[in-house]
Design an enzyme around this catalytic site. Structure first.
Site, PDB file in Angstrom:
ATOM      1  N   LYS A   4       0.779  -1.212  -0.091  1.00 48.17           N
ATOM      2  CA  LYS A   4      -0.011  -0.064   0.128  1.00 48.17           C
ATOM      3  C   LYS A   4       0.854   1.153  -0.033  1.00 48.17           C
ATOM      4  O   LYS A   4       1.767   1.246   1.029  1.00 48.17           O
ATOM      5  CB  LYS A   4      -0.744   0.074   1.415  1.00 48.17           C
ATOM      6  CG  LYS A   4      -1.979   1.161   1.184  1.00 48.17           C
ATOM      7  CD  LYS A   4      -2.734   1.001   2.465  1.00 48.17           C
ATOM      8  CE  LYS A   4      -1.998   1.691   3.788  1.00 48.17           C
ATOM      9  NZ  LYS A   4      -2.046   2.894   3.590  1.00 48.17           N
ATOM     10  N   ASP A  46      -3.139   4.477  -1.893  1.00 52.16           N
ATOM     11  CA  ASP A  46      -3.987   4.807  -0.843  1.00 52.16           C
ATOM     12  C   ASP A  46      -3.766   6.612  -0.859  1.00 52.16           C
ATOM     13  O   ASP A  46      -3.082   6.998  -0.042  1.00 52.16           O
ATOM     14  CB  ASP A  46      -3.491   4.256   0.517  1.00 52.16           C
ATOM     15  CG  ASP A  46      -4.199   4.875   1.792  1.00 52.16           C
ATOM     16  OD1 ASP A  46      -5.376   5.793   1.457  1.00 52.16           O
ATOM     17  OD2 ASP A  46      -3.882   4.657   2.888  1.00 52.16           O
ATOM     18  N   GLN A  78      -0.133   0.719  16.216  1.00 55.81           N
ATOM     19  CA  GLN A  78      -1.106   1.328  16.525  1.00 55.81           C
ATOM     20  C   GLN A  78      -1.940   0.592  17.756  1.00 55.81           C
ATOM     21  O   GLN A  78      -3.001   0.801  18.298  1.00 55.81           O
ATOM     22  CB  GLN A  78      -2.329   1.315  15.352  1.00 55.81           C
ATOM     23  CG  GLN A  78      -1.782   2.425  14.794  1.00 55.81           C
ATOM     24  CD  GLN A  78      -2.775   3.082  13.441  1.00 55.81           C
ATOM     25  OE1 GLN A  78      -3.815   3.248  13.637  1.00 55.81           O
ATOM     26  NE2 GLN A  78      -2.315   2.881  12.243  1.00 55.81           N
ATOM     27  N   GLY A  79      -1.458  -1.062  17.849  1.00 55.66           N
ATOM     28  CA  GLY A  79      -2.215  -1.568  19.042  1.00 55.66           C
ATOM     29  C   GLY A  79      -2.899  -2.713  18.732  1.00 55.66           C
ATOM     30  O   GLY A  79      -3.062  -3.596  19.624  1.00 55.66           O
ATOM     31  N   SER A  92      -8.673   3.632  12.380  1.00 52.44           N
ATOM     32  CA  SER A  92      -8.193   3.033  13.322  1.00 52.44           C
ATOM     33  C   SER A  92      -7.489   3.773  14.355  1.00 52.44           C
ATOM     34  O   SER A  92      -7.425   3.304  15.506  1.00 52.44           O
ATOM     35  CB  SER A  92      -7.208   1.925  12.871  1.00 52.44           C
ATOM     36  OG  SER A  92      -6.140   2.975  12.088  1.00 52.44           O
ATOM     37  N   LYS A 143      -6.753   8.298  -0.072  1.00 50.12           N
ATOM     38  CA  LYS A 143      -7.724   8.529   0.488  1.00 50.12           C
ATOM     39  C   LYS A 143      -8.418   9.788  -0.302  1.00 50.12           C
ATOM     40  O   LYS A 143      -8.638  10.730   0.285  1.00 50.12           O
ATOM     41  CB  LYS A 143      -7.425   9.134   2.079  1.00 50.12           C
ATOM     42  CG  LYS A 143      -6.814   8.101   2.814  1.00 50.12           C
ATOM     43  CD  LYS A 143      -7.107   8.065   4.253  1.00 50.12           C
ATOM     44  CE  LYS A 143      -6.534   6.828   4.877  1.00 50.12           C
ATOM     45  NZ  LYS A 143      -5.164   6.438   4.696  1.00 50.12           N
ATOM     46  N   GLY A 193      -0.071  -3.707  15.064  1.00 49.43           N
ATOM     47  CA  GLY A 193       1.206  -3.459  15.563  1.00 49.43           C
ATOM     48  C   GLY A 193       1.342  -1.993  16.200  1.00 49.43           C
ATOM     49  O   GLY A 193       0.772  -1.784  17.574  1.00 49.43           O
ATOM     50  N   PRO A 249      -6.010  -1.871   8.827  1.00 50.12           N
ATOM     51  CA  PRO A 249      -4.902  -1.195   9.397  1.00 50.12           C
ATOM     52  C   PRO A 249      -4.984  -1.184  10.967  1.00 50.12           C
ATOM     53  O   PRO A 249      -6.142  -1.204  11.515  1.00 50.12           O
ATOM     54  CB  PRO A 249      -4.860   0.105   8.746  1.00 50.12           C
ATOM     55  CG  PRO A 249      -6.376   0.506   8.454  1.00 50.12           C
ATOM     56  CD  PRO A 249      -7.052  -0.909   8.311  1.00 50.12           C
ATOM     57  N   GLY A 250      -3.891  -0.745  11.593  1.00 45.65           N
ATOM     58  CA  GLY A 250      -3.916  -0.674  12.852  1.00 45.65           C
ATOM     59  C   GLY A 250      -3.240  -1.886  13.490  1.00 45.65           C
ATOM     60  O   GLY A 250      -3.272  -1.845  15.012  1.00 45.65           O
TER      61      GLY A 250
HETATM   62  P1  BMP Z   1       1.182   1.424  10.443  1.00 49.93           P
HETATM   63  O1  BMP Z   1       1.029  -0.096  10.414  1.00 49.93           O
HETATM   64  O2  BMP Z   1       2.771   1.983  10.656  1.00 49.93           O
HETATM   65  O3  BMP Z   1       0.366   2.181  11.762  1.00 49.93           O
HETATM   66  O4  BMP Z   1       0.377   2.071   9.246  1.00 49.93           O
HETATM   67  C1  BMP Z   1      -0.828   1.954   8.995  1.00 49.93           C
HETATM   68  C2  BMP Z   1      -1.254   2.485   7.609  1.00 49.93           C
HETATM   69  O5  BMP Z   1      -2.361   2.404   7.380  1.00 49.93           O
HETATM   70  C3  BMP Z   1      -0.854   3.764   7.108  1.00 49.93           C
HETATM   71  O6  BMP Z   1      -0.642   3.887   5.914  1.00 49.93           O
HETATM   72  C4  BMP Z   1      -2.278   4.678   7.290  1.00 49.93           C
HETATM   73  O7  BMP Z   1      -2.218   5.630   6.386  1.00 49.93           O
HETATM   74  C5  BMP Z   1      -3.295   3.610   6.993  1.00 49.93           C
HETATM   75  N1  BMP Z   1      -4.448   3.713   7.765  1.00 49.93           N
HETATM   76  C6  BMP Z   1      -4.629   3.631   9.022  1.00 49.93           C
HETATM   77  O8  BMP Z   1      -3.723   3.589   9.841  1.00 49.93           O
HETATM   78  N2  BMP Z   1      -5.721   4.057   9.845  1.00 49.93           N
HETATM   79  C7  BMP Z   1      -6.941   3.902   8.883  1.00 49.93           C
HETATM   80  O9  BMP Z   1      -7.873   3.852   9.521  1.00 49.93           O
HETATM   81  C8  BMP Z   1      -6.940   4.027   7.378  1.00 49.93           C
HETATM   82  C9  BMP Z   1      -5.763   3.897   6.880  1.00 49.93           C
HETATM   83  O10 BMP Z   1      -5.563   3.817   5.493  1.00 49.93           O
END
Ligand code: BMP
Length: 213
Positions: free
Chosen positions: A34, A60, A171-172, A114, A62, A169, A166-167
């Site tokens: 992505k 992505d 982000q928990g 997330s 958005k 690692g 996503p989220g």
């Molecule tokens: P990471 O694993 O480093 O937290 O990255 C998450 C990725 O997913 C980023 O590219 C972010 O733009 C995307 N993302 C997110 O984290 N939450 C969302 O709700 C939507 C996303 O596209």
């Protein structure tokens, strides 16, 4: 996009050299890459083409504009080699439909985001955003691994559409929790590209994903 490891690498690095190094290292353990604004602005849109020769690219940006501009953005991304794009649903069904048409159905619509702030504005309308994705003919939605119970609820609205999540690692969230709740793929960025050994980090996520049917 093949469904083998169920891991999508979020490649938010800021040079093409770093991008190609990380994707090369993680390649055996990911199904797609992505790309987001940091890499695209740092390396130029040609990085989409370069990466697409290694793995399918989910672009992505958005996208969140009026239909005619959405269409132009998606056409440019697809012409560069993207396999799919990500758009926002809040600009409305017509804007999402423009993305669907221009990508021939290869669009994921963001629902509940997330991060903590995702609860403020996206959570209250997430069900409606998922419904827009379904009605507009999107390929799927983006739903939060940080709140697996929301993945399950959104999955009930979209039926057979795909969920990319996503989220995980940094982000928990946990990959296995997201997949068990109904995600098709997890999206993982920093946990892989900031690791000392991105190949090993990607392998560990894929290994965890494999524990879920
Ligand atoms: P990471 O694993 O480093 O937290 O990255 C998450 C990725 O997913 C980023 O590219 C972010 O733009 C995307 N993302 C997110 O984290 N939450 C969302 O709700 C939507 C996303 O596209």
């Amino acid at each position: 996009m093949e469904k083998r490891t169920r891991v999508i690498l979020a490649l938010d690095v800021t040079s093409s050299e770093e991008a190609m190094r990380v994707v090369g290292a993680a390649a055996d353990y990911i199904d797609a890459v992505k790309t987001n604004w940091p890499l695209t602005l740092a390396a130029g849109p040609e990085i989409i083409t370069q990466l697409s020769k290694v793995k399918p690219v989910v672009c992505d940006m958005k996208i969140a504009d009026i239909p005619s501009i959405n269409r132009l953005i998606v056409e440019q991304a697809m012409a560069r080699g993207a396999s799919a794009v990500i758009c926002h649903g809040f600009p409305g069904e017509d804007s999402v439909k423009a993305c669907v048409e221009a990508s021939k159905g290869s669009v994921y619509v963001v629902t509940e985001m997330s991060h903590p702030g995702g609860k403020q504005f996206t959570a209250p309308i997430a069900d409606r955003l998922a419904e827009i994705a379904r009605v507009a003919g999107a390929r799927g939605i983006v739903a939060p691994a940080t709140r697996p119970e929301r993945i399950a609820a959104l999955r009930a609205i979209i039926g057979d559409l795909e969920v990319i999540s996503p989220g995980v690692g940094a982000q928990g969230g946990k990959a296995s929790d997201a997949l068990r709740a109904g995600a098709d793929y997890v999206i993982v960025g920093r946990t892989i590209y900031q690791a000392n050994d991105p190949r090993e980090a990607a392998r560990q996520v894929a290994e965890e994903a494999r524990t879920v049917e």
